[in-house]
Write an enzyme that holds these catalytic residues in place. Sequence first.
Site, PDB file in Angstrom:
ATOM      1  N   ASP A  14       0.848  -1.176   0.000  1.00 56.58           N
ATOM      2  CA  ASP A  14       0.000   0.000   0.000  1.00 56.58           C
ATOM      3  C   ASP A  14       0.896   1.243   0.000  1.00 56.58           C
ATOM      4  OD1 ASP A  14      -2.431   1.589   0.459  1.00 56.58           O
ATOM      5  OD2 ASP A  14      -1.638   1.856   2.476  1.00 56.58           O
ATOM      6  N   ASP A  56      -0.248   5.260   0.885  1.00 63.09           N
ATOM      7  CA  ASP A  56      -0.489   6.256   1.934  1.00 63.09           C
ATOM      8  C   ASP A  56      -0.535   5.611   3.312  1.00 63.09           C
ATOM      9  OD1 ASP A  56      -0.924   8.757   0.360  1.00 63.09           O
ATOM     10  OD2 ASP A  56      -2.530   7.559  -0.527  1.00 63.09           O
ATOM     11  N   ASP A 102      -1.846  -0.502   6.066  1.00 65.76           N
ATOM     12  CA  ASP A 102      -1.914   0.255   7.327  1.00 65.76           C
ATOM     13  C   ASP A 102      -3.329   0.484   7.820  1.00 65.76           C
ATOM     14  OD1 ASP A 102      -2.329   3.690   6.804  1.00 65.76           O
ATOM     15  OD2 ASP A 102      -2.327   2.240   5.167  1.00 65.76           O
TER      16      ASP A 102
END
Length: 246
Positions: free
Chosen positions: A37, A39, A194
Amino acid sequence: MTSTVPALGTFPQAPGSVRAGQTPRAEGPALQAVLLDMDGTLVDTEGFWWDVEVEVFAALGHTLDDSWRHVVVGGPMTRSAGFLIEATGAAITLAEITTQLNEAFEARIDGALPLMPGAARLLAELSAHRIPTALVSASHRRIIDRVLTSLGHHHFALSVAGDEVSRTKPHPDPYLLAAAGLGADPARCAVVEDTATGVAAAEAAGCQVIAVPSVAPIAPAPRRTVVPSLEDVNLSFLHGLMTEMR
C-alpha cells in the site's frame, strides 16, 4: 519503470498466476511477490489527506469533526469524499470535490515527501533481491505517479491505482490485479497495509497480510500479522511468515 495493469482477465495466464474465481495453486516458492500500500504504509501522508480535507471543506464553510478521520482513512476518495459531503451537507458534487482534494494534495506533496520509518530500507532490500513488487493504492493515478517520483519507480514492477479498477479497496480486485500482473499466486503474496480497509481487500484476495496500523488499531487474525512499524519488516521476516503458512 513502473507499469500500470489492464483490467482483470486480460493477462496471459502465467505460471502460478490466479484470476478471480480460481483456486490458488500450491506449487512455487513460498514468497512469490510483495504488494505494498502507499499512503500511511510507505509514505507518511494519511495526515496530509485529512489536513487537505479539513482545508477544502473549511473553504466551503464547513468544519470537519475529528472523529470522522477514522471513517475516511484508507478508502477510495469516492467513499471518503462522499461521506464528508453527506455529513456536512456541502453544496458540491462528488466530481468537483474530488478534483479539489487531488489538487490540494498535489500542492501539499510538492515539497519533500516524508517516508514511513523503514520504508526506504525495505524497498531497497526487495529490489536488491529482485523480489517482484507492486504498489497498490486507492489513490488516483495522478497522485501515485507523483509519489512514485519520491519512492523510486525502479522499486516497483507495476502499480495499481484506485481510479483504474471498477471496485477498489476493500474489494479484492486491486490485489488480484497486482498478483496477476506479476504472475504470482495471491496466496504466495505478502501484502503490507496500514488500514482495516486495505487489510480487508488483501485478505479477500487470499494474500498473507502484514498490518502496520497508522491511524486506527488493527487486531491480529489468521493470515494477518500486526507489527508496530516497517522497521520490523524485512525479507527474512516475510519469508518466515510465508514458510509458516505452508
